[in-house]
Design a protein around this motif. Sequence first.
Motif, PDB file in Angstrom:
ATOM      1  N   VAL A 119       0.841  -1.198   0.000  1.00  0.00           N
ATOM      2  CA  VAL A 119       0.000   0.000   0.000  1.00  0.00           C
ATOM      3  C   VAL A 119       0.875   1.245   0.000  1.00  0.00           C
ATOM      4  CG1 VAL A 119      -1.755   1.317   1.252  1.00  0.00           C
ATOM      5  CG2 VAL A 119      -1.867  -1.196   1.202  1.00  0.00           C
ATOM      6  N   GLU A 120       0.552   2.169  -0.906  1.00  0.00           N
ATOM      7  CA  GLU A 120       1.213   3.473  -0.953  1.00  0.00           C
ATOM      8  C   GLU A 120       0.164   4.539  -0.638  1.00  0.00           C
ATOM      9  OE1 GLU A 120       4.096   4.664  -4.178  1.00  0.00           O
ATOM     10  OE2 GLU A 120       2.399   5.975  -4.735  1.00  0.00           O
ATOM     11  N   ILE A 121       0.536   5.481   0.238  1.00  0.00           N
ATOM     12  CA  ILE A 121      -0.373   6.532   0.651  1.00  0.00           C
ATOM     13  C   ILE A 121       0.162   7.880   0.193  1.00  0.00           C
ATOM     14  CG2 ILE A 121      -1.520   7.662   2.595  1.00  0.00           C
ATOM     15  CD1 ILE A 121      -2.430   4.790   2.195  1.00  0.00           C
ATOM     16  N   GLY A 122      -0.665   8.654  -0.502  1.00  0.00           N
ATOM     17  CA  GLY A 122      -0.293  10.006  -0.873  1.00  0.00           C
ATOM     18  C   GLY A 122      -0.452  10.933   0.326  1.00  0.00           C
ATOM     19  N   VAL A 123       0.637  11.598   0.719  1.00  0.00           N
ATOM     20  CA  VAL A 123       0.602  12.468   1.897  1.00  0.00           C
ATOM     21  C   VAL A 123       1.277  13.801   1.590  1.00  0.00           C
ATOM     22  CG1 VAL A 123       0.670  10.456   3.435  1.00  0.00           C
ATOM     23  CG2 VAL A 123       2.787  11.680   2.925  1.00  0.00           C
TER      24      VAL A 123
ATOM     25  N   VAL B   2       3.073  11.135   7.002  1.00  0.00           N
ATOM     26  CA  VAL B   2       4.129  10.114   6.986  1.00  0.00           C
ATOM     27  C   VAL B   2       4.001   9.215   8.212  1.00  0.00           C
ATOM     28  CG1 VAL B   2       6.618   9.711   7.123  1.00  0.00           C
ATOM     29  CG2 VAL B   2       5.728  11.527   5.635  1.00  0.00           C
ATOM     30  N   ARG B   3       3.809   9.824   9.374  1.00  0.00           N
ATOM     31  CA  ARG B   3       3.693   9.037  10.610  1.00  0.00           C
ATOM     32  C   ARG B   3       2.476   8.119  10.571  1.00  0.00           C
ATOM     33  NH1 ARG B   3       4.831  14.345  12.873  1.00  0.00           N
ATOM     34  NH2 ARG B   3       7.031  14.465  13.488  1.00  0.00           N
ATOM     35  N   ILE B   4       1.358   8.620  10.049  1.00  0.00           N
ATOM     36  CA  ILE B   4       0.136   7.814   9.966  1.00  0.00           C
ATOM     37  C   ILE B   4       0.353   6.610   9.052  1.00  0.00           C
ATOM     38  CG2 ILE B   4      -2.209   7.810   9.017  1.00  0.00           C
ATOM     39  CD1 ILE B   4      -2.421  10.740  10.090  1.00  0.00           C
ATOM     40  N   ALA B   5       0.923   6.845   7.877  1.00  0.00           N
ATOM     41  CA  ALA B   5       1.174   5.751   6.938  1.00  0.00           C
ATOM     42  C   ALA B   5       2.140   4.728   7.522  1.00  0.00           C
ATOM     43  CB  ALA B   5       1.717   6.304   5.624  1.00  0.00           C
TER      44      ALA B   5
END
Length: 254
Positions: free
Chosen positions: A9-13, A19-22
């Motif tokens: 999974v990649e998260i756009g932030v 960053v910390r959440i991902a």
Amino acid sequence: MTDAGAVRVEIGVESLAGVRIADAAGATRVELCTGLSVGGLTPSTALVRAAVETADDVQIHVLIRPRPGDFRYSADEVALMRADIEQARAAGAHGVVIGVLDEQGNIAVAANRELLAAAEGMEVTCHRAFDVCADPYGGFDQLLELGFTRLLTSGRQVSVLDGAALITRLVTLADGRIQVMPCGGLRADNARRVIELTGARDLHAAVRIPVPALSAADATGVDFAEIGAPRGFDHFVTDADGVGALCEAARLSV
């Protein structure tokens, strides 16, 4: 996630909080950018450096996009992107996310090759410029020849489910030579269906919620709210619950 069968999974932030959440949710990568409401823009070098220092396990992949709009860039803009790639590398980023089209809307081979050379040794994702290129199959062949690590795509539709047929075809054509990463409204409640339909092992989403605006904004009539923010809200932040649910759905899909 090192298992070959795992779903990554990649998260756009847009922030260190994102960053910390991902990272806490177990995402494999973040696509670090600013301006997600206009499709994402290159973040500052300071943010890239701080993200690398903040991350524990999640990889930092930096979006290289100098302006909103189409992906037909001038020589000056390509030079700026090359410099941004070099700065991202120096800041410790694991990868970059790029994409250039020519005046006819085809994959711009020379410009992409120049940016790939600047990113040598890093993972390189082709972003959604692919979704508006003139020839998806010819463009896909060019991405393979150029040596991109992965392709981010909604299957040339607004919704990932609407684009699933093309994504499935691309996964088959890729035959392991490039990672095809679906996006476009992807969330925990449809992740399993996307995986089943497409066979993709990489997912991308920018999971965000709006932040309420200051009451003074209505009183003065001056509005600096982010594009797309609902009335009474100011900007968006990464949704910790949504990211956690998506990463869990991906884990349970293996």
